[in-house]
Scaffold this motif. Sequence first.
Motif, PDB file in Angstrom:
ATOM      1  N   GLU A   1       0.828  -1.212   0.000  1.00 44.25           N
ATOM      2  CA  GLU A   1       0.000   0.000   0.000  1.00 44.25           C
ATOM      3  C   GLU A   1       0.862   1.261   0.000  1.00 44.25           C
ATOM      4  O   GLU A   1       0.632   2.200  -0.781  1.00 44.25           O
ATOM      5  N   GLN A   2       1.862   1.285   0.857  1.00 44.14           N
ATOM      6  CA  GLN A   2       2.671   2.492   0.987  1.00 44.14           C
ATOM      7  C   GLN A   2       3.634   2.666  -0.190  1.00 44.14           C
ATOM      8  O   GLN A   2       3.838   3.782  -0.680  1.00 44.14           O
ATOM      9  N   ALA A   3       4.212   1.567  -0.666  1.00 40.77           N
ATOM     10  CA  ALA A   3       5.108   1.656  -1.823  1.00 40.77           C
ATOM     11  C   ALA A   3       4.342   2.158  -3.040  1.00 40.77           C
ATOM     12  O   ALA A   3       4.827   3.044  -3.775  1.00 40.77           O
ATOM     13  N   ILE A   4       3.154   1.634  -3.270  1.00 41.60           N
ATOM     14  CA  ILE A   4       2.356   2.035  -4.432  1.00 41.60           C
ATOM     15  C   ILE A   4       1.929   3.489  -4.318  1.00 41.60           C
ATOM     16  O   ILE A   4       1.905   4.228  -5.311  1.00 41.60           O
ATOM     17  N   ALA A   5       1.636   3.946  -3.099  1.00 47.19           N
ATOM     18  CA  ALA A   5       1.292   5.362  -2.906  1.00 47.19           C
ATOM     19  C   ALA A   5       2.465   6.256  -3.320  1.00 47.19           C
ATOM     20  O   ALA A   5       2.282   7.297  -3.973  1.00 47.19           O
ATOM     21  N   GLY A   6       3.674   5.865  -2.942  1.00 47.35           N
ATOM     22  CA  GLY A   6       4.844   6.639  -3.333  1.00 47.35           C
ATOM     23  C   GLY A   6       5.060   6.618  -4.832  1.00 47.35           C
ATOM     24  O   GLY A   6       5.330   7.661  -5.456  1.00 47.35           O
ATOM     25  N   ILE A   7       4.939   5.438  -5.431  1.00 50.11           N
ATOM     26  CA  ILE A   7       5.142   5.297  -6.875  1.00 50.11           C
ATOM     27  C   ILE A   7       4.140   6.155  -7.632  1.00 50.11           C
ATOM     28  O   ILE A   7       4.498   6.875  -8.577  1.00 50.11           O
ATOM     29  N   ARG A   8       2.879   6.111  -7.226  1.00 50.31           N
ATOM     30  CA  ARG A   8       1.845   6.884  -7.916  1.00 50.31           C
ATOM     31  C   ARG A   8       2.032   8.385  -7.737  1.00 50.31           C
ATOM     32  O   ARG A   8       1.529   9.180  -8.543  1.00 50.31           O
ATOM     33  N   ALA A   9       2.773   8.771  -6.694  1.00 54.00           N
ATOM     34  CA  ALA A   9       3.127  10.179  -6.508  1.00 54.00           C
ATOM     35  C   ALA A   9       4.391  10.543  -7.278  1.00 54.00           C
ATOM     36  O   ALA A   9       4.857  11.688  -7.205  1.00 54.00           O
ATOM     37  N   GLY A  10       4.945   9.563  -8.002  1.00 52.74           N
ATOM     38  CA  GLY A  10       6.136   9.827  -8.804  1.00 52.74           C
ATOM     39  C   GLY A  10       7.436   9.804  -8.026  1.00 52.74           C
ATOM     40  O   GLY A  10       8.451  10.323  -8.506  1.00 52.74           O
ATOM     41  N   ILE A  11       7.421   9.187  -6.844  1.00 52.56           N
ATOM     42  CA  ILE A  11       8.597   9.186  -5.976  1.00 52.56           C
ATOM     43  C   ILE A  11       9.293   7.825  -6.042  1.00 52.56           C
ATOM     44  O   ILE A  11       8.655   6.797  -5.768  1.00 52.56           O
ATOM     45  N   PRO A  12      10.577   7.753  -6.354  1.00 53.18           N
ATOM     46  CA  PRO A  12      11.306   6.483  -6.281  1.00 53.18           C
ATOM     47  C   PRO A  12      11.222   5.904  -4.870  1.00 53.18           C
ATOM     48  O   PRO A  12      11.219   6.661  -3.881  1.00 53.18           O
ATOM     49  N   VAL A  13      11.181   4.561  -4.771  1.00 57.06           N
ATOM     50  CA  VAL A  13      10.892   3.917  -3.492  1.00 57.06           C
ATOM     51  C   VAL A  13      11.915   2.827  -3.171  1.00 57.06           C
ATOM     52  O   VAL A  13      12.259   2.015  -4.027  1.00 57.06           O
ATOM     53  N   VAL A  14      12.369   2.828  -1.911  1.00 59.92           N
ATOM     54  CA  VAL A  14      13.098   1.711  -1.325  1.00 59.92           C
ATOM     55  C   VAL A  14      12.147   1.031  -0.340  1.00 59.92           C
ATOM     56  O   VAL A  14      11.611   1.693   0.548  1.00 59.92           O
ATOM     57  N   VAL A  15      11.930  -0.280  -0.502  1.00 60.50           N
ATOM     58  CA  VAL A  15      11.069  -1.024   0.411  1.00 60.50           C
ATOM     59  C   VAL A  15      11.934  -1.950   1.249  1.00 60.50           C
ATOM     60  O   VAL A  15      12.743  -2.712   0.715  1.00 60.50           O
ATOM     61  N   ASP A  16      11.780  -1.872   2.561  1.00 62.31           N
ATOM     62  CA  ASP A  16      12.490  -2.823   3.417  1.00 62.31           C
ATOM     63  C   ASP A  16      12.015  -4.240   3.066  1.00 62.31           C
ATOM     64  O   ASP A  16      10.885  -4.439   2.611  1.00 62.31           O
ATOM     65  N   LYS A  17      12.920  -5.203   3.289  1.00 61.57           N
ATOM     66  CA  LYS A  17      12.533  -6.585   2.955  1.00 61.57           C
ATOM     67  C   LYS A  17      11.438  -7.088   3.905  1.00 61.57           C
ATOM     68  O   LYS A  17      11.369  -6.634   5.044  1.00 61.57           O
ATOM     69  N   PRO A  18      10.533  -7.967   3.435  1.00 56.58           N
ATOM     70  CA  PRO A  18      10.340  -8.351   2.046  1.00 56.58           C
ATOM     71  C   PRO A  18       9.577  -7.252   1.311  1.00 56.58           C
ATOM     72  O   PRO A  18       8.799  -6.520   1.933  1.00 56.58           O
ATOM     73  N   MET A  19       9.795  -7.129   0.002  1.00 59.84           N
ATOM     74  CA  MET A  19       9.056  -6.094  -0.723  1.00 59.84           C
ATOM     75  C   MET A  19       7.564  -6.311  -0.555  1.00 59.84           C
ATOM     76  O   MET A  19       6.821  -5.394  -0.207  1.00 59.84           O
ATOM     77  N   GLY A  20       7.096  -7.540  -0.797  1.00 61.06           N
ATOM     78  CA  GLY A  20       5.697  -7.893  -0.590  1.00 61.06           C
ATOM     79  C   GLY A  20       5.591  -9.170   0.218  1.00 61.06           C
ATOM     80  O   GLY A  20       6.558  -9.922   0.346  1.00 61.06           O
ATOM     81  N   ARG A  21       4.407  -9.440   0.744  1.00 56.51           N
ATOM     82  CA  ARG A  21       4.220 -10.653   1.549  1.00 56.51           C
ATOM     83  C   ARG A  21       4.175 -11.909   0.683  1.00 56.51           C
ATOM     84  O   ARG A  21       4.436 -13.003   1.177  1.00 56.51           O
ATOM     85  N   THR A  22       3.843 -11.742  -0.578  1.00 59.47           N
ATOM     86  CA  THR A  22       3.728 -12.864  -1.508  1.00 59.47           C
ATOM     87  C   THR A  22       4.340 -12.472  -2.845  1.00 59.47           C
ATOM     88  O   THR A  22       4.626 -11.290  -3.092  1.00 59.47           O
ATOM     89  N   PHE A  23       4.496 -13.461  -3.722  1.00 58.16           N
ATOM     90  CA  PHE A  23       4.967 -13.160  -5.073  1.00 58.16           C
ATOM     91  C   PHE A  23       3.985 -12.227  -5.772  1.00 58.16           C
ATOM     92  O   PHE A  23       4.393 -11.257  -6.430  1.00 58.16           O
ATOM     93  N   ALA A  24       2.685 -12.500  -5.645  1.00 60.81           N
ATOM     94  CA  ALA A  24       1.682 -11.673  -6.319  1.00 60.81           C
ATOM     95  C   ALA A  24       1.750 -10.225  -5.857  1.00 60.81           C
ATOM     96  O   ALA A  24       1.652  -9.299  -6.665  1.00 60.81           O
ATOM     97  N   GLU A  25       1.928 -10.016  -4.547  1.00 57.64           N
ATOM     98  CA  GLU A  25       1.995  -8.657  -4.024  1.00 57.64           C
ATOM     99  C   GLU A  25       3.269  -7.954  -4.505  1.00 57.64           C
ATOM    100  O   GLU A  25       3.238  -6.778  -4.875  1.00 57.64           O
ATOM    101  N   THR A  26       4.374  -8.687  -4.517  1.00 56.16           N
ATOM    102  CA  THR A  26       5.636  -8.133  -5.013  1.00 56.16           C
ATOM    103  C   THR A  26       5.511  -7.776  -6.489  1.00 56.16           C
ATOM    104  O   THR A  26       5.941  -6.699  -6.928  1.00 56.16           O
ATOM    105  N   GLU A  27       4.907  -8.674  -7.251  1.00 56.04           N
ATOM    106  CA  GLU A  27       4.729  -8.442  -8.687  1.00 56.04           C
ATOM    107  C   GLU A  27       3.841  -7.222  -8.945  1.00 56.04           C
ATOM    108  O   GLU A  27       4.099  -6.440  -9.879  1.00 56.04           O
ATOM    109  N   THR A  28       2.831  -7.028  -8.110  1.00 53.24           N
ATOM    110  CA  THR A  28       1.952  -5.865  -8.269  1.00 53.24           C
ATOM    111  C   THR A  28       2.720  -4.564  -8.058  1.00 53.24           C
ATOM    112  O   THR A  28       2.580  -3.607  -8.830  1.00 53.24           O
ATOM    113  N   ILE A  29       3.524  -4.509  -7.006  1.00 55.98           N
ATOM    114  CA  ILE A  29       4.319  -3.302  -6.742  1.00 55.98           C
ATOM    115  C   ILE A  29       5.207  -2.986  -7.942  1.00 55.98           C
ATOM    116  O   ILE A  29       5.275  -1.840  -8.419  1.00 55.98           O
TER     117      ILE A  29
END
Length: 340
Positions: free
Chosen positions: A81-109
């Motif tokens: 949720e927070q990574a996508i909010a940053g991306i949609r605001a045009g801000i490059p993002v560093v996500v602490d591990k794990p990027m997503g809880r699942t492969f699908a969530e990671t792939e969505t980001i």
Amino acid sequence: MSQTTLRVGIAGYGLAGRYFHAPLLKGCGFDLVGVLTTNATRGAQAQADFPGVRIVSTIAELVALPLDLLVVASANIVHAEQAIAGIRAGIPVVVDKPMGRTFAETETIISVAEKADVPVTVYFNRRWDSDSLTLKRVLREGLLGEVFRVDSRFERFRPNLAASSWREKYSANDGGGLLLDIQPHLISLVLDWFGPAQLVGSSVRSIRGGADDDVVLTLKHESGVDSYLSASAIVGAPGPRLRLMGTKGALVISDLDPQEAMLRAGKYPAGGVWNEPTISRAFLHRGDEVTQVTSENGNYALFYQLVKGALVGQNSWPVSTSDALAVARLIDQARDTSFH
């Protein structure tokens, strides 16, 4: 964009935000302008650590600030949720591990980032531990001959659950457990060292009655190396951090370097460089013959130096999205195929 005045916001100011990101960002010359936290104590800590920093209570408020970088260091359940909010605001993002809880969530980001043409990366800081940097140098030098196996561990003995730890209480669906907390480090390291791998065995279980706290994975790399990865909170006799086997001997590194302890003590790498040694002792074993080998100094700041360079177009991002996806895929497979 001036390389010396990059503005950063951090979502979350607990262990990860306060100790694993903020000091490194400070050391690398970033200007911390905003922190997202709804915890009054953590907000006060952020203001004490960085006088003048703005404390906000929502991700919308944080990404509305003039940011050159967003660091998501919050609970796993809100990473996407927070990574996508940053991306949609045009801000490059560093996500602490794990990027997503699942492969699908990671792939969505990553898909959202690619469509928006906004960079995103994941914080696999253990690639810049002394043990990892030393192992990679030993591989380059060919000291072990043909390498065929590695044992890599993060093992502790904590027989009682920590009542205040969401990582130990939350279900896997909510982002808890060592498969999501520690195994991303172990997997990302061996993929970096030995290349692509397939999962051939996994045991994911809870010994203490909370989230999964004893997780062992076996990977087979296309390069011919087998990796045995152990993450556990309930091992009374922890094994060496690393044991790398080759036809001419074995590299053994027993302990972590001191960076985490230094960061927790309030130290930071000024100018992106530690002013004291940050090594793990390393030994080359050939049967009864044991010799110490020179260790490389660990430096997590190298991650953010690479982020800084990437933001101004000088180099690529420190961890590729393909690596983030590969780790997430193996984690999903481990949970799905565990024999427990």
